[in-house]
Enzyme design. Sequence first.
Site: not given
Ligand code: NAP
Length: 356
Positions: A42, A150, A243, A328
Amino acid sequence: MIDSRIPVAVLGATGAVGQTFIRLLAGHPWFRVANVAASERSAGKSYRDATRWIEGEMPADVAGLTVTTCDPSLVDAPVVFSAMDAAAASDVEAAFAKAGRVVLSNAKNYRMDADVPLVIPEVNASHLRLIETQRATRGWSGAIVTNANCASTTAAVAMAPLHEAFGLRTVFISTMQAVSGAGYPGVPSLDILGNVIPYIGDEEPKIEREMQKMLGRFTGSTVEAAPFVVSAHANRVPVENGHTVCLTLGFERKPTPEDAIRVLRAWTGDPIVRGLPSAPALPIRYRDEPDRPQPRRDVMDGRGMTTSVGRVRADTILDLRLVAMSHNTIRGAAGCSILNAEVLVHTGVIARGAGA
Ligand code: NAP
Protein backbone atom coordinates in the site's frame (compact mmCIF):
# COMPACT_ATOMS: atom_id res chain seq x y z
CA MET A 1 -7.38 27.95 12.41
CA ILE A 2 -4.76 25.92 14.30
CA ASP A 3 -5.84 22.34 15.03
CA SER A 4 -4.61 21.68 18.57
CA ARG A 5 -5.75 18.05 18.63
CA ILE A 6 -3.07 15.39 19.25
CA PRO A 7 -1.74 13.95 15.96
CA VAL A 8 -2.15 10.17 15.79
CA ALA A 9 -1.04 7.49 13.35
CA VAL A 10 -2.90 4.32 12.35
CA LEU A 11 -0.70 1.33 11.44
CA GLY A 12 -2.54 -1.28 9.38
CA ALA A 13 -4.87 1.57 8.40
CA THR A 14 -6.11 -0.21 5.25
CA GLY A 15 -7.54 -3.29 7.02
CA ALA A 16 -10.86 -3.97 8.78
CA VAL A 17 -9.75 -2.67 12.18
CA GLY A 18 -7.65 0.11 10.62
CA GLN A 19 -10.71 1.40 8.79
CA THR A 20 -12.72 1.28 12.01
CA PHE A 21 -10.04 3.49 13.60
CA ILE A 22 -10.32 5.97 10.72
CA ARG A 23 -14.14 6.06 11.06
CA LEU A 24 -14.10 6.44 14.86
CA LEU A 25 -11.37 9.11 14.78
CA ALA A 26 -13.25 11.28 12.24
CA GLY A 27 -14.21 14.38 14.20
CA HIS A 28 -12.65 13.10 17.45
CA PRO A 29 -12.35 16.03 19.89
CA TRP A 30 -8.80 15.15 21.10
CA PHE A 31 -7.13 13.24 18.24
CA ARG A 32 -6.62 13.89 14.51
CA VAL A 33 -5.28 11.33 12.04
CA ALA A 34 -1.92 12.62 10.81
CA ASN A 35 -0.32 9.43 9.43
CA VAL A 36 -1.60 6.23 7.86
CA ALA A 37 0.70 3.26 7.38
CA ALA A 38 0.42 -0.30 6.10
CA SER A 39 2.48 -2.85 4.16
CA GLU A 40 4.80 -2.31 1.19
CA ARG A 41 1.78 -3.22 -0.99
CA SER A 42 0.00 0.00 0.00
CA ALA A 43 2.93 2.35 0.64
CA GLY A 44 3.25 5.30 -1.73
CA LYS A 45 -0.47 5.27 -2.68
CA SER A 46 -3.07 7.71 -1.40
CA TYR A 47 -5.21 6.21 1.37
CA ARG A 48 -8.16 6.43 -1.06
CA ASP A 49 -6.37 4.30 -3.65
CA ALA A 50 -4.78 1.84 -1.22
CA THR A 51 -7.96 1.01 0.67
CA ARG A 52 -11.01 -1.01 -0.27
CA TRP A 53 -13.31 1.01 1.99
CA ILE A 54 -15.95 -1.16 3.66
CA GLU A 55 -18.56 1.01 5.40
CA GLY A 56 -20.03 4.49 4.81
CA GLU A 57 -17.98 7.36 3.39
CA MET A 58 -14.21 7.57 3.73
CA PRO A 59 -13.36 10.73 5.73
CA ALA A 60 -12.17 13.32 3.18
CA ASP A 61 -9.24 14.59 5.27
CA VAL A 62 -7.72 11.07 5.46
CA ALA A 63 -8.48 10.03 1.85
CA GLY A 64 -5.69 12.22 0.48
CA LEU A 65 -2.97 11.16 2.95
CA THR A 66 -0.15 9.10 1.49
CA VAL A 67 0.22 5.65 3.01
CA THR A 68 3.73 4.94 4.29
CA THR A 69 5.36 1.76 5.52
CA CYS A 70 5.25 1.21 9.30
CA ASP A 71 8.56 2.92 10.02
CA PRO A 72 8.95 5.35 12.94
CA SER A 73 11.17 7.61 10.84
CA LEU A 74 8.28 8.16 8.38
CA VAL A 75 5.57 8.64 11.01
CA ASP A 76 5.81 11.66 13.29
CA ALA A 77 2.65 11.26 15.42
CA PRO A 78 3.36 10.66 19.14
CA VAL A 79 0.33 8.36 19.51
CA VAL A 80 0.14 5.25 17.34
CA PHE A 81 -2.90 3.01 16.96
CA SER A 82 -1.85 -0.38 15.65
CA ALA A 83 -4.23 -2.56 13.62
CA MET A 84 -1.39 -4.51 12.06
CA ASP A 85 -1.34 -8.09 11.03
CA ALA A 86 0.23 -10.00 13.94
CA ALA A 87 2.85 -11.51 11.63
CA ALA A 88 4.51 -8.09 11.28
CA ALA A 89 3.59 -6.40 14.58
CA SER A 90 6.35 -7.54 16.99
CA ASP A 91 9.33 -5.62 15.60
CA VAL A 92 7.32 -2.67 14.34
CA GLU A 93 5.44 -1.96 17.58
CA ALA A 94 8.66 -2.28 19.63
CA ALA A 95 10.44 0.12 17.25
CA PHE A 96 7.72 2.74 17.74
CA ALA A 97 7.77 2.34 21.54
CA LYS A 98 11.55 2.61 21.54
CA ALA A 99 11.23 5.77 19.44
CA GLY A 100 9.13 7.37 22.20
CA ARG A 101 5.65 6.72 20.82
CA VAL A 102 2.71 5.40 22.81
CA VAL A 103 1.44 2.39 20.85
CA LEU A 104 -2.13 1.16 21.38
CA SER A 105 -2.10 -2.30 19.84
CA ASN A 106 -4.76 -4.75 18.71
CA ALA A 107 -2.29 -7.46 17.79
CA LYS A 108 -1.80 -10.53 19.99
CA ASN A 109 2.01 -10.32 20.13
CA TYR A 110 2.58 -8.44 23.42
CA ARG A 111 -0.72 -9.07 25.21
CA MET A 112 0.59 -11.68 27.64
CA ASP A 113 3.97 -10.07 28.40
CA ALA A 114 4.12 -9.45 32.15
CA ASP A 115 5.03 -5.76 31.73
CA VAL A 116 2.45 -4.96 29.04
CA PRO A 117 -1.01 -3.73 30.02
CA LEU A 118 -3.92 -5.71 28.51
CA VAL A 119 -6.78 -3.34 29.16
CA ILE A 120 -10.49 -2.75 28.77
CA PRO A 121 -10.68 0.60 30.57
CA GLU A 122 -14.01 0.01 32.36
CA VAL A 123 -12.67 -3.34 33.64
CA ASN A 124 -9.00 -2.78 34.54
CA ALA A 125 -7.80 0.76 33.83
CA SER A 126 -5.50 0.48 36.87
CA HIS A 127 -3.34 -1.99 34.87
CA LEU A 128 -2.24 0.92 32.65
CA ARG A 129 0.25 1.70 35.39
CA LEU A 130 2.23 -1.33 34.18
CA ILE A 131 3.66 1.19 31.71
CA GLU A 132 5.96 2.34 34.53
CA THR A 133 7.30 -1.22 34.95
CA GLN A 134 7.59 -1.59 31.17
CA ARG A 135 9.60 1.60 30.77
CA ALA A 136 11.90 0.65 33.65
CA THR A 137 12.41 -2.88 32.29
CA ARG A 138 12.82 -2.12 28.60
CA GLY A 139 14.30 1.37 28.69
CA TRP A 140 11.62 2.66 26.29
CA SER A 141 10.52 6.28 26.44
CA GLY A 142 7.32 5.25 24.67
CA ALA A 143 5.13 2.27 25.58
CA ILE A 144 2.96 -0.55 24.28
CA VAL A 145 -0.59 -0.94 25.61
CA THR A 146 -2.72 -3.76 24.23
CA ASN A 147 -6.35 -4.65 24.08
CA ALA A 148 -7.64 -8.17 24.00
CA ASN A 149 -8.89 -10.59 21.40
CA CYS A 150 -12.39 -9.47 20.39
CA ALA A 151 -14.24 -12.51 21.78
CA SER A 152 -12.27 -12.30 25.06
CA THR A 153 -13.37 -8.67 25.29
CA THR A 154 -17.06 -9.49 24.90
CA ALA A 155 -16.83 -12.13 27.64
CA ALA A 156 -14.53 -10.19 29.99
CA VAL A 157 -16.87 -7.19 30.16
CA ALA A 158 -19.85 -9.43 31.01
CA MET A 159 -17.81 -11.41 33.55
CA ALA A 160 -16.10 -8.48 35.30
CA PRO A 161 -18.96 -7.44 37.59
CA LEU A 162 -19.81 -11.07 38.38
CA HIS A 163 -16.20 -11.90 39.20
CA GLU A 164 -15.96 -8.84 41.45
CA ALA A 165 -19.13 -9.84 43.33
CA PHE A 166 -19.01 -13.64 43.45
CA GLY A 167 -15.47 -14.82 42.49
CA LEU A 168 -15.27 -16.78 39.22
CA ARG A 169 -13.79 -20.29 39.39
CA THR A 170 -14.88 -22.03 36.17
CA VAL A 171 -15.76 -20.59 32.76
CA PHE A 172 -17.15 -22.53 29.83
CA ILE A 173 -17.50 -20.36 26.72
CA SER A 174 -18.83 -21.02 23.25
CA THR A 175 -18.51 -18.22 20.70
CA MET A 176 -20.37 -17.23 17.54
CA GLN A 177 -17.99 -14.80 15.85
CA ALA A 178 -18.71 -12.38 13.02
CA VAL A 179 -16.90 -12.52 9.68
CA SER A 180 -15.41 -9.03 10.15
CA GLY A 181 -13.33 -10.59 12.94
CA ALA A 182 -11.29 -12.31 10.24
CA GLY A 183 -10.23 -8.99 8.67
CA TYR A 184 -10.69 -7.96 5.04
CA PRO A 185 -11.27 -9.76 2.66
CA GLY A 186 -11.36 -12.42 5.37
CA VAL A 187 -13.38 -15.63 5.04
CA PRO A 188 -14.38 -16.56 1.45
CA SER A 189 -18.13 -16.10 0.95
CA LEU A 190 -18.59 -19.69 -0.30
CA ASP A 191 -17.10 -20.97 2.97
CA ILE A 192 -19.33 -18.96 5.29
CA LEU A 193 -22.70 -18.19 3.62
CA GLY A 194 -25.34 -20.51 5.08
CA ASN A 195 -22.65 -22.18 7.17
CA VAL A 196 -20.90 -22.38 10.55
CA ILE A 197 -17.15 -23.02 10.76
CA PRO A 198 -16.28 -24.66 14.10
CA TYR A 199 -12.65 -23.54 14.04
CA ILE A 200 -10.84 -20.18 14.19
CA GLY A 201 -7.05 -20.51 14.12
CA ASP A 202 -5.37 -19.73 17.47
CA GLU A 203 -8.61 -18.24 18.88
CA GLU A 204 -9.37 -20.71 21.68
CA PRO A 205 -5.92 -20.46 23.35
CA LYS A 206 -6.22 -16.64 23.35
CA ILE A 207 -9.66 -16.77 24.95
CA GLU A 208 -8.41 -19.31 27.49
CA ARG A 209 -5.55 -17.11 28.75
CA GLU A 210 -6.42 -13.41 28.26
CA MET A 211 -9.42 -13.04 30.56
CA GLN A 212 -7.51 -14.10 33.70
CA LYS A 213 -4.99 -11.33 33.04
CA MET A 214 -7.65 -8.66 32.48
CA LEU A 215 -9.66 -9.70 35.54
CA GLY A 216 -6.46 -10.08 37.57
CA ARG A 217 -5.29 -7.86 40.43
CA PHE A 218 -2.74 -5.08 39.91
CA THR A 219 -0.22 -5.23 42.75
CA GLY A 220 1.57 -1.94 42.04
CA SER A 221 4.10 -3.37 39.61
CA THR A 222 2.63 -6.62 38.25
CA VAL A 223 -0.72 -8.30 37.56
CA GLU A 224 -1.73 -11.43 39.49
CA ALA A 225 -3.91 -13.48 37.16
CA ALA A 226 -7.44 -14.22 38.36
CA PRO A 227 -7.69 -17.84 39.56
CA PHE A 228 -10.34 -19.23 37.20
CA VAL A 229 -10.06 -21.78 34.40
CA VAL A 230 -11.55 -21.31 30.93
CA SER A 231 -12.64 -23.87 28.36
CA ALA A 232 -13.43 -22.31 24.96
CA HIS A 233 -15.12 -23.32 21.69
CA ALA A 234 -14.72 -20.72 18.92
CA ASN A 235 -17.04 -20.71 15.90
CA ARG A 236 -17.27 -18.44 12.83
CA VAL A 237 -20.85 -17.63 11.81
CA PRO A 238 -22.35 -15.67 8.89
CA VAL A 239 -22.84 -12.42 10.83
CA GLU A 240 -21.24 -9.18 9.59
CA ASN A 241 -20.37 -7.50 12.92
CA GLY A 242 -20.82 -8.58 16.54
CA HIS A 243 -19.41 -11.53 18.45
CA THR A 244 -21.92 -13.45 20.57
CA VAL A 245 -20.68 -15.61 23.46
CA CYS A 246 -22.62 -18.18 25.49
CA LEU A 247 -21.11 -18.45 28.98
CA THR A 248 -21.61 -21.08 31.67
CA LEU A 249 -20.04 -19.95 34.92
CA GLY A 250 -19.09 -21.46 38.27
CA PHE A 251 -18.39 -19.19 41.27
CA GLU A 252 -16.81 -19.27 44.70
CA ARG A 253 -20.03 -17.79 46.18
CA LYS A 254 -23.00 -19.11 44.19
CA PRO A 255 -25.33 -16.27 43.11
CA THR A 256 -28.99 -16.62 42.22
CA PRO A 257 -29.88 -15.37 38.72
CA GLU A 258 -31.62 -12.40 40.38
CA ASP A 259 -28.43 -11.50 42.32
CA ALA A 260 -26.39 -11.68 39.11
CA ILE A 261 -28.85 -9.54 37.12
CA ARG A 262 -28.86 -6.92 39.91
CA VAL A 263 -25.03 -6.79 39.83
CA LEU A 264 -24.91 -6.58 36.01
CA ARG A 265 -27.47 -3.75 35.93
CA ALA A 266 -25.70 -1.76 38.64
CA TRP A 267 -22.20 -2.00 37.13
CA THR A 268 -20.83 1.19 35.60
CA GLY A 269 -17.15 0.19 35.42
CA ASP A 270 -14.09 2.11 36.55
CA PRO A 271 -15.17 5.73 37.15
CA ILE A 272 -12.04 6.95 35.37
CA VAL A 273 -13.75 6.43 32.00
CA ARG A 274 -16.84 8.48 32.82
CA GLY A 275 -17.22 11.43 30.50
CA LEU A 276 -14.37 10.41 28.17
CA PRO A 277 -15.28 10.98 24.50
CA SER A 278 -15.54 7.28 23.56
CA ALA A 279 -17.03 5.96 26.81
CA PRO A 280 -20.56 4.63 26.39
CA ALA A 281 -23.22 5.77 28.86
CA LEU A 282 -23.65 2.11 29.82
CA PRO A 283 -20.74 -0.37 29.49
CA ILE A 284 -23.28 -3.19 29.97
CA ARG A 285 -26.93 -3.12 29.00
CA TYR A 286 -28.85 -5.99 30.57
CA ARG A 287 -31.76 -7.03 28.34
CA ASP A 288 -34.86 -8.76 29.72
CA GLU A 289 -36.24 -10.00 26.38
CA PRO A 290 -35.96 -13.82 26.18
CA ASP A 291 -34.40 -13.68 22.68
CA ARG A 292 -31.75 -10.97 23.14
CA PRO A 293 -28.96 -9.96 22.69
CA GLN A 294 -28.85 -10.26 18.90
CA PRO A 295 -26.08 -8.77 16.70
CA ARG A 296 -28.52 -7.37 14.12
CA ARG A 297 -30.52 -5.49 16.74
CA ASP A 298 -28.00 -4.65 19.46
CA VAL A 299 -24.53 -4.36 17.94
CA MET A 300 -24.51 -0.54 17.64
CA ASP A 301 -25.79 0.10 21.18
CA GLY A 302 -23.65 2.84 22.76
CA ARG A 303 -22.14 3.58 19.30
CA GLY A 304 -20.79 0.02 19.33
CA MET A 305 -19.19 0.34 22.78
CA THR A 306 -21.94 -1.18 24.94
CA THR A 307 -21.87 -4.92 25.69
CA SER A 308 -25.36 -6.41 25.60
CA VAL A 309 -26.07 -9.17 28.12
CA GLY A 310 -29.17 -11.32 28.55
CA ARG A 311 -30.60 -14.75 29.38
CA VAL A 312 -29.05 -15.02 32.85
CA ARG A 313 -30.44 -18.23 34.30
CA ALA A 314 -29.51 -21.07 36.63
CA ASP A 315 -27.35 -23.84 35.20
CA THR A 316 -27.71 -27.59 35.58
CA ILE A 317 -23.95 -28.28 35.83
CA LEU A 318 -22.26 -25.06 37.05
CA ASP A 319 -24.01 -22.04 38.65
CA LEU A 320 -25.20 -19.64 35.93
CA ARG A 321 -25.62 -19.33 32.18
CA LEU A 322 -25.85 -16.14 30.12
CA VAL A 323 -25.37 -14.66 26.65
CA ALA A 324 -23.24 -11.58 25.85
CA MET A 325 -22.61 -9.77 22.58
CA SER A 326 -20.53 -6.79 21.46
CA HIS A 327 -19.13 -5.17 18.33
CA ASN A 328 -15.83 -6.87 17.49
CA THR A 329 -14.09 -4.12 15.51
CA ILE A 330 -15.36 -1.30 17.80
CA ARG A 331 -15.66 -2.56 21.42
CA GLY A 332 -13.34 -5.48 20.69
CA ALA A 333 -10.67 -3.50 18.83
CA ALA A 334 -10.47 0.13 17.62
CA GLY A 335 -12.97 1.67 20.07
CA CYS A 336 -11.26 -0.02 23.02
CA SER A 337 -7.81 1.25 21.89
CA ILE A 338 -9.12 4.80 21.50
CA LEU A 339 -10.72 4.67 24.97
CA ASN A 340 -7.38 3.43 26.38
CA ALA A 341 -5.66 6.40 24.74
CA GLU A 342 -8.27 8.77 26.18
CA VAL A 343 -7.55 7.42 29.69
CA LEU A 344 -3.82 8.00 29.07
CA VAL A 345 -4.52 11.60 28.02
CA HIS A 346 -6.78 12.07 31.04
CA THR A 347 -4.06 10.77 33.38
CA GLY A 348 -1.28 12.79 31.70
CA VAL A 349 0.69 9.82 30.28
CA ILE A 350 -0.04 11.20 26.81
CA ALA A 351 0.57 14.95 26.81
CA ARG A 352 -2.24 17.15 25.53
CA GLY A 353 -1.00 19.25 22.66
CA ALA A 354 1.76 16.68 22.01
CA GLY A 355 3.07 17.50 18.58
CA ALA A 356 0.34 20.10 17.94
P1 NAP B 1 -6.80 -7.10 8.09
O1 NAP B 1 -8.11 -6.57 7.60
O2 NAP B 1 -6.22 -8.27 7.41
O3 NAP B 1 -5.72 -5.89 8.03
C1 NAP B 1 -4.35 -6.10 8.27
C2 NAP B 1 -3.58 -4.79 8.13
O4 NAP B 1 -2.19 -5.07 8.40
C3 NAP B 1 -3.66 -4.15 6.75
O5 NAP B 1 -3.69 -2.75 6.85
C4 NAP B 1 -2.33 -4.59 6.09
O6 NAP B 1 -1.86 -3.66 5.12
C5 NAP B 1 -1.42 -4.54 7.30
N1 NAP B 1 -0.23 -5.38 7.10
C6 NAP B 1 -0.16 -6.66 6.67
N2 NAP B 1 1.12 -7.06 6.59
C7 NAP B 1 1.89 -6.00 6.95
C8 NAP B 1 3.28 -5.77 7.04
N3 NAP B 1 4.19 -6.73 6.73
N4 NAP B 1 3.72 -4.55 7.45
C9 NAP B 1 2.83 -3.57 7.76
N5 NAP B 1 1.48 -3.72 7.68
C10 NAP B 1 1.03 -4.93 7.28
O7 NAP B 1 -6.88 -7.49 9.64
P2 NAP B 1 -7.79 -6.87 10.82
O8 NAP B 1 -8.96 -7.74 11.06
O9 NAP B 1 -7.99 -5.43 10.57
O10 NAP B 1 -6.85 -7.10 12.07
C11 NAP B 1 -5.75 -6.26 12.39
C12 NAP B 1 -5.15 -6.70 13.72
O11 NAP B 1 -6.13 -6.53 14.75
C13 NAP B 1 -4.73 -8.18 13.75
O12 NAP B 1 -3.58 -8.31 14.53
C14 NAP B 1 -5.95 -8.85 14.40
O13 NAP B 1 -5.64 -10.05 15.01
C15 NAP B 1 -6.38 -7.79 15.40
N6 NAP B 1 -7.79 -7.78 15.81
C16 NAP B 1 -8.80 -7.86 14.88
C17 NAP B 1 -10.12 -7.79 15.32
C18 NAP B 1 -11.29 -7.86 14.36
O14 NAP B 1 -12.44 -7.92 14.82
N7 NAP B 1 -11.07 -7.84 13.02
C19 NAP B 1 -10.41 -7.63 16.67
C20 NAP B 1 -9.35 -7.55 17.59
C21 NAP B 1 -8.06 -7.62 17.14
P3 NAP B 1 -2.04 -3.90 3.53
O15 NAP B 1 -3.44 -3.48 3.17
O16 NAP B 1 -1.03 -2.97 2.94
O17 NAP B 1 -1.78 -5.33 3.23
